[in-house]
Design a protein around this motif. Structure first.
Motif, short mmCIF file in Angstrom:
data_model
loop_
_atom_site.label_atom_id
_atom_site.label_comp_id
_atom_site.label_asym_id
_atom_site.label_seq_id
_atom_site.Cartn_x
_atom_site.Cartn_y
_atom_site.Cartn_z
N ALA A 120 -22.26 -13.42 25.94
CA ALA A 120 -21.09 -13.34 25.05
C ALA A 120 -21.23 -12.19 24.06
O ALA A 120 -20.26 -11.45 23.81
N ARG A 126 -19.05 -18.08 24.84
CA ARG A 126 -19.78 -18.53 23.66
C ARG A 126 -19.63 -20.03 23.45
O ARG A 126 -20.60 -20.73 23.12
N GLU A 174 -14.73 -13.84 26.03
CA GLU A 174 -15.94 -13.93 25.20
C GLU A 174 -16.03 -15.27 24.47
O GLU A 174 -17.09 -15.88 24.38
#
Length: 212
Positions: A207, A185, A181
């Motif tokens: 994300a 991002r 994640e």
């Protein structure tokens, strides 16, 4: 199209929205003259048929409408953006150095059967609806009646209608969903900071979804 499970987008409403937001498609045909590709704006009638119907028009001088036969299988490709992804944008790269460059993108493939409609009324309808859709955001939207009738009549006679019943929709959203994640991002934020907001925003949404 190769679609790994983590990049697959199968929701019909999402695919329809992608087509509606990015209606300039690539029509790929395999006709009497061989493989061909034409780039044209499409209108999506999402509620018609099982998967929707695409409508468009081509120049009468374009041989594609005579090169294909009704019910021939065709493919229309709709691209919703793409962007290069540097491994430097992944936080994990600076720890383990196990990342490489890639290219992210969102695309929809609409497979279907084509029908040629050399019909003036049909063509006028397609033109009118496309015009209303794409002129809608203008301060003073242009409409067909703004031009002299004899002028538009001549132009309408110079185009031919195309209709495609969609038989299969294949969507691919390659947004680094196979990464952590924080990496998704990080790359999304880097894209946005460089002005590439379309894929950047999509990656940030991916994300958020992964973080849930």
């Amino acid at each position: 199209m190769y679609v790994p499970a983590h990049f697959a987008e199968n929701r019909k409403d999402v695919l329809h929205d992608c087509i509606a937001q990015h209606p300039f498609g690539t029509l790929v045909t395999q006709g009497k003259s061989g493989l061909d590709a034409n780039h044209i704006p499409f209108e999506l009638a999402a509620a018609e048929g099982e998967l929707g119907v695409l409508r468009a028009h081509v120049a009468r001088a374009n041989p594609v409408w005579q090169d294909v036969a009704n019910d021939d299988e065709v493919l229309v490709i709709f691209r919703a953006g793409d962007a290069y992804i540097s491994p430097n944008w992944y936080p994990s790269k600076h720890e383990a150095h196990k990342q490489v460059p890639t290219w992210n993108y969102v695309v929809v493939h609409a497979h279907g059967r084509i029908k040629i409609l050399d019909d003036e009324r049909y063509v006028r309808g397609v033109i009118a609806r496309l015009t209303r859709t794409h002129e809608g955001t203008q301060p003073k939207p242009w409409k067909m009646a703004d031009a002299p009738k004899d002028y538009t009549d001549t132009l309408v006679k110079a185009i031919v209608g195309v209709e495609i019943e969609i038989t299969r929709l294949v969507g691919k959203s390659k947004l680094s969903q196979n990464k952590e994640e924080r990496d998704i991002r990080g790359a999304g934020e880097a894209l946005k900071s460089s002005g590439e907001s379309r894929i950047g925003d999509a990656m940030l949404a991916a994300a958020d979804e992964k973080a849930q």
